[in-house]
Write a protein that holds these residues in place. Sequence first.
Motif, PDB file in Angstrom:
ATOM      1  N   TRP A 109       5.089   5.342   7.739  1.00 39.42           N
ATOM      2  CA  TRP A 109       3.671   5.211   8.006  1.00 39.42           C
ATOM      3  C   TRP A 109       2.946   4.819   6.731  1.00 39.42           C
ATOM      4  O   TRP A 109       3.037   5.515   5.724  1.00 39.42           O
ATOM      5  CB  TRP A 109       3.093   6.537   8.522  1.00 39.42           C
ATOM      6  CG  TRP A 109       3.338   6.750   9.969  1.00 39.42           C
ATOM      7  CD1 TRP A 109       2.470   6.512  10.984  1.00 39.42           C
ATOM      8  CD2 TRP A 109       4.535   7.237  10.586  1.00 39.42           C
ATOM      9  NE1 TRP A 109       3.057   6.812  12.190  1.00 39.42           N
ATOM     10  CE2 TRP A 109       4.326   7.269  11.968  1.00 39.42           C
ATOM     11  CE3 TRP A 109       5.764   7.636  10.079  1.00 39.42           C
ATOM     12  CZ2 TRP A 109       5.295   7.689  12.860  1.00 39.42           C
ATOM     13  CZ3 TRP A 109       6.726   8.050  10.970  1.00 39.42           C
ATOM     14  CH2 TRP A 109       6.495   8.082  12.341  1.00 39.42           C
ATOM     15  N   GLU A 110       2.209   3.707   6.808  1.00 36.77           N
ATOM     16  CA  GLU A 110       1.429   3.267   5.666  1.00 36.77           C
ATOM     17  C   GLU A 110       0.181   4.140   5.569  1.00 36.77           C
ATOM     18  O   GLU A 110      -0.448   4.460   6.576  1.00 36.77           O
ATOM     19  CB  GLU A 110       1.070   1.787   5.847  1.00 36.77           C
ATOM     20  CG  GLU A 110       0.476   1.190   4.615  1.00 36.77           C
ATOM     21  CD  GLU A 110      -0.842   0.559   4.918  1.00 36.77           C
ATOM     22  OE1 GLU A 110      -1.853   1.264   4.768  1.00 36.77           O
ATOM     23  OE2 GLU A 110      -0.862  -0.611   5.297  1.00 36.77           O
ATOM     24  N   ASP A 111      -0.150   4.563   4.377  1.00 32.49           N
ATOM     25  CA  ASP A 111      -1.193   5.559   4.142  1.00 32.49           C
ATOM     26  C   ASP A 111      -2.602   5.067   4.466  1.00 32.49           C
ATOM     27  O   ASP A 111      -3.413   5.812   4.991  1.00 32.49           O
ATOM     28  CB  ASP A 111      -1.128   6.033   2.686  1.00 32.49           C
ATOM     29  CG  ASP A 111      -1.925   7.296   2.449  1.00 32.49           C
ATOM     30  OD1 ASP A 111      -1.982   8.145   3.354  1.00 32.49           O
ATOM     31  OD2 ASP A 111      -2.493   7.430   1.360  1.00 32.49           O
ATOM     32  N   LYS A 153       0.851  -1.194   0.000  1.00 34.90           N
ATOM     33  CA  LYS A 153       0.000   0.000   0.000  1.00 34.90           C
ATOM     34  C   LYS A 153       0.888   1.247   0.000  1.00 34.90           C
ATOM     35  O   LYS A 153       2.055   1.177   0.342  1.00 34.90           O
ATOM     36  CB  LYS A 153      -0.905  -0.011   1.233  1.00 34.90           C
ATOM     37  CG  LYS A 153      -1.838  -1.206   1.272  1.00 34.90           C
ATOM     38  CD  LYS A 153      -2.609  -1.230   2.585  1.00 34.90           C
ATOM     39  CE  LYS A 153      -3.500  -2.436   2.696  1.00 34.90           C
ATOM     40  NZ  LYS A 153      -2.768  -3.676   2.919  1.00 34.90           N
ATOM     41  N   PRO A 154       0.343   2.405  -0.370  1.00 35.74           N
ATOM     42  CA  PRO A 154       1.165   3.632  -0.393  1.00 35.74           C
ATOM     43  C   PRO A 154       1.702   3.987   0.995  1.00 35.74           C
ATOM     44  O   PRO A 154       1.049   3.760   2.011  1.00 35.74           O
ATOM     45  CB  PRO A 154       0.194   4.706  -0.877  1.00 35.74           C
ATOM     46  CG  PRO A 154      -0.902   3.971  -1.576  1.00 35.74           C
ATOM     47  CD  PRO A 154      -1.013   2.649  -0.870  1.00 35.74           C
ATOM     48  N   ILE A 155       2.893   4.569   1.012  1.00 34.01           N
ATOM     49  CA  ILE A 155       3.513   5.067   2.244  1.00 34.01           C
ATOM     50  C   ILE A 155       3.207   6.558   2.351  1.00 34.01           C
ATOM     51  O   ILE A 155       3.424   7.311   1.399  1.00 34.01           O
ATOM     52  CB  ILE A 155       5.035   4.835   2.224  1.00 34.01           C
ATOM     53  CG1 ILE A 155       5.352   3.336   2.186  1.00 34.01           C
ATOM     54  CG2 ILE A 155       5.716   5.513   3.404  1.00 34.01           C
ATOM     55  CD1 ILE A 155       4.915   2.564   3.415  1.00 34.01           C
ATOM     56  N   ALA A 156       2.672   6.983   3.490  1.00 34.02           N
ATOM     57  CA  ALA A 156       2.317   8.393   3.690  1.00 34.02           C
ATOM     58  C   ALA A 156       3.546   9.239   3.988  1.00 34.02           C
ATOM     59  O   ALA A 156       3.707  10.324   3.440  1.00 34.02           O
ATOM     60  CB  ALA A 156       1.301   8.530   4.822  1.00 34.02           C
ATOM     61  N   SER A 157       4.421   8.743   4.867  1.00 31.16           N
ATOM     62  CA  SER A 157       5.603   9.520   5.229  1.00 31.16           C
ATOM     63  C   SER A 157       6.650   8.625   5.864  1.00 31.16           C
ATOM     64  O   SER A 157       6.351   7.520   6.313  1.00 31.16           O
ATOM     65  CB  SER A 157       5.241  10.651   6.197  1.00 31.16           C
ATOM     66  OG  SER A 157       4.777  10.120   7.421  1.00 31.16           O
ATOM     67  N   TYR A 212       7.639  12.711   2.417  1.00 36.10           N
ATOM     68  CA  TYR A 212       6.280  12.227   2.184  1.00 36.10           C
ATOM     69  C   TYR A 212       6.285  11.316   0.964  1.00 36.10           C
ATOM     70  O   TYR A 212       5.641  11.589  -0.042  1.00 36.10           O
ATOM     71  CB  TYR A 212       5.321  13.404   2.034  1.00 36.10           C
ATOM     72  CG  TYR A 212       5.258  14.216   3.309  1.00 36.10           C
ATOM     73  CD1 TYR A 212       4.469  13.809   4.365  1.00 36.10           C
ATOM     74  CD2 TYR A 212       6.055  15.345   3.474  1.00 36.10           C
ATOM     75  CE1 TYR A 212       4.446  14.513   5.563  1.00 36.10           C
ATOM     76  CE2 TYR A 212       6.032  16.069   4.660  1.00 36.10           C
ATOM     77  CZ  TYR A 212       5.227  15.643   5.690  1.00 36.10           C
ATOM     78  OH  TYR A 212       5.212  16.340   6.870  1.00 36.10           O
ATOM     79  N   SER A 213       7.060  10.246   1.069  1.00 35.34           N
ATOM     80  CA  SER A 213       7.182   9.258   0.001  1.00 35.34           C
ATOM     81  C   SER A 213       7.694   7.963   0.609  1.00 35.34           C
ATOM     82  O   SER A 213       7.859   7.876   1.826  1.00 35.34           O
ATOM     83  CB  SER A 213       8.130   9.761  -1.090  1.00 35.34           C
ATOM     84  OG  SER A 213       9.450   9.779  -0.622  1.00 35.34           O
ATOM     85  N   ASN A 214       7.999   6.979  -0.232  1.00 34.35           N
ATOM     86  CA  ASN A 214       8.467   5.699   0.287  1.00 34.35           C
ATOM     87  C   ASN A 214       9.992   5.563   0.280  1.00 34.35           C
ATOM     88  O   ASN A 214      10.524   4.494   0.537  1.00 34.35           O
ATOM     89  CB  ASN A 214       7.840   4.546  -0.489  1.00 34.35           C
ATOM     90  CG  ASN A 214       8.378   4.459  -1.900  1.00 34.35           C
ATOM     91  OD1 ASN A 214       8.763   5.474  -2.485  1.00 34.35           O
ATOM     92  ND2 ASN A 214       8.394   3.264  -2.453  1.00 34.35           N
ATOM     93  N   GLY A 229      -2.392   3.281   8.519  1.00 32.19           N
ATOM     94  CA  GLY A 229      -1.584   3.957   9.523  1.00 32.19           C
ATOM     95  C   GLY A 229      -0.580   3.046  10.197  1.00 32.19           C
ATOM     96  O   GLY A 229       0.070   3.425  11.175  1.00 32.19           O
TER      97      GLY A 229
END
Length: 86
Positions: A69-71, A29-33, A47-49, A74
């Motif tokens: 943190w996974e987007d 899943k996308p990474i928030a930060s 704010y990327s992976n 969380g």
Amino acid sequence: VAPNVVISSPTSSNTSRSFTIKAKAYDGKPIASMIAYIDNSEVGRVYSNSMSLPATVTKGRHKLLVRAWEDVTGTVYQSSITFTAQ
């Protein structure tokens, strides 16, 4: 690849006081930060992976912790290393 954080720089054999923190978060899943901490103090945030941030430390032993943190949920993934700067 299982969800995790991989720190590629510095390594535990790092001896330089100035270096680049390089880390990448892996998840389906996308990474928030991602946030990097040296000796429990925040030293950078992206704010990327993946991150590539300059850092300088004092002479001696230090701990680098990188959290991601996974987007979607969380969920927090983290990795740490200890190194001694000359």
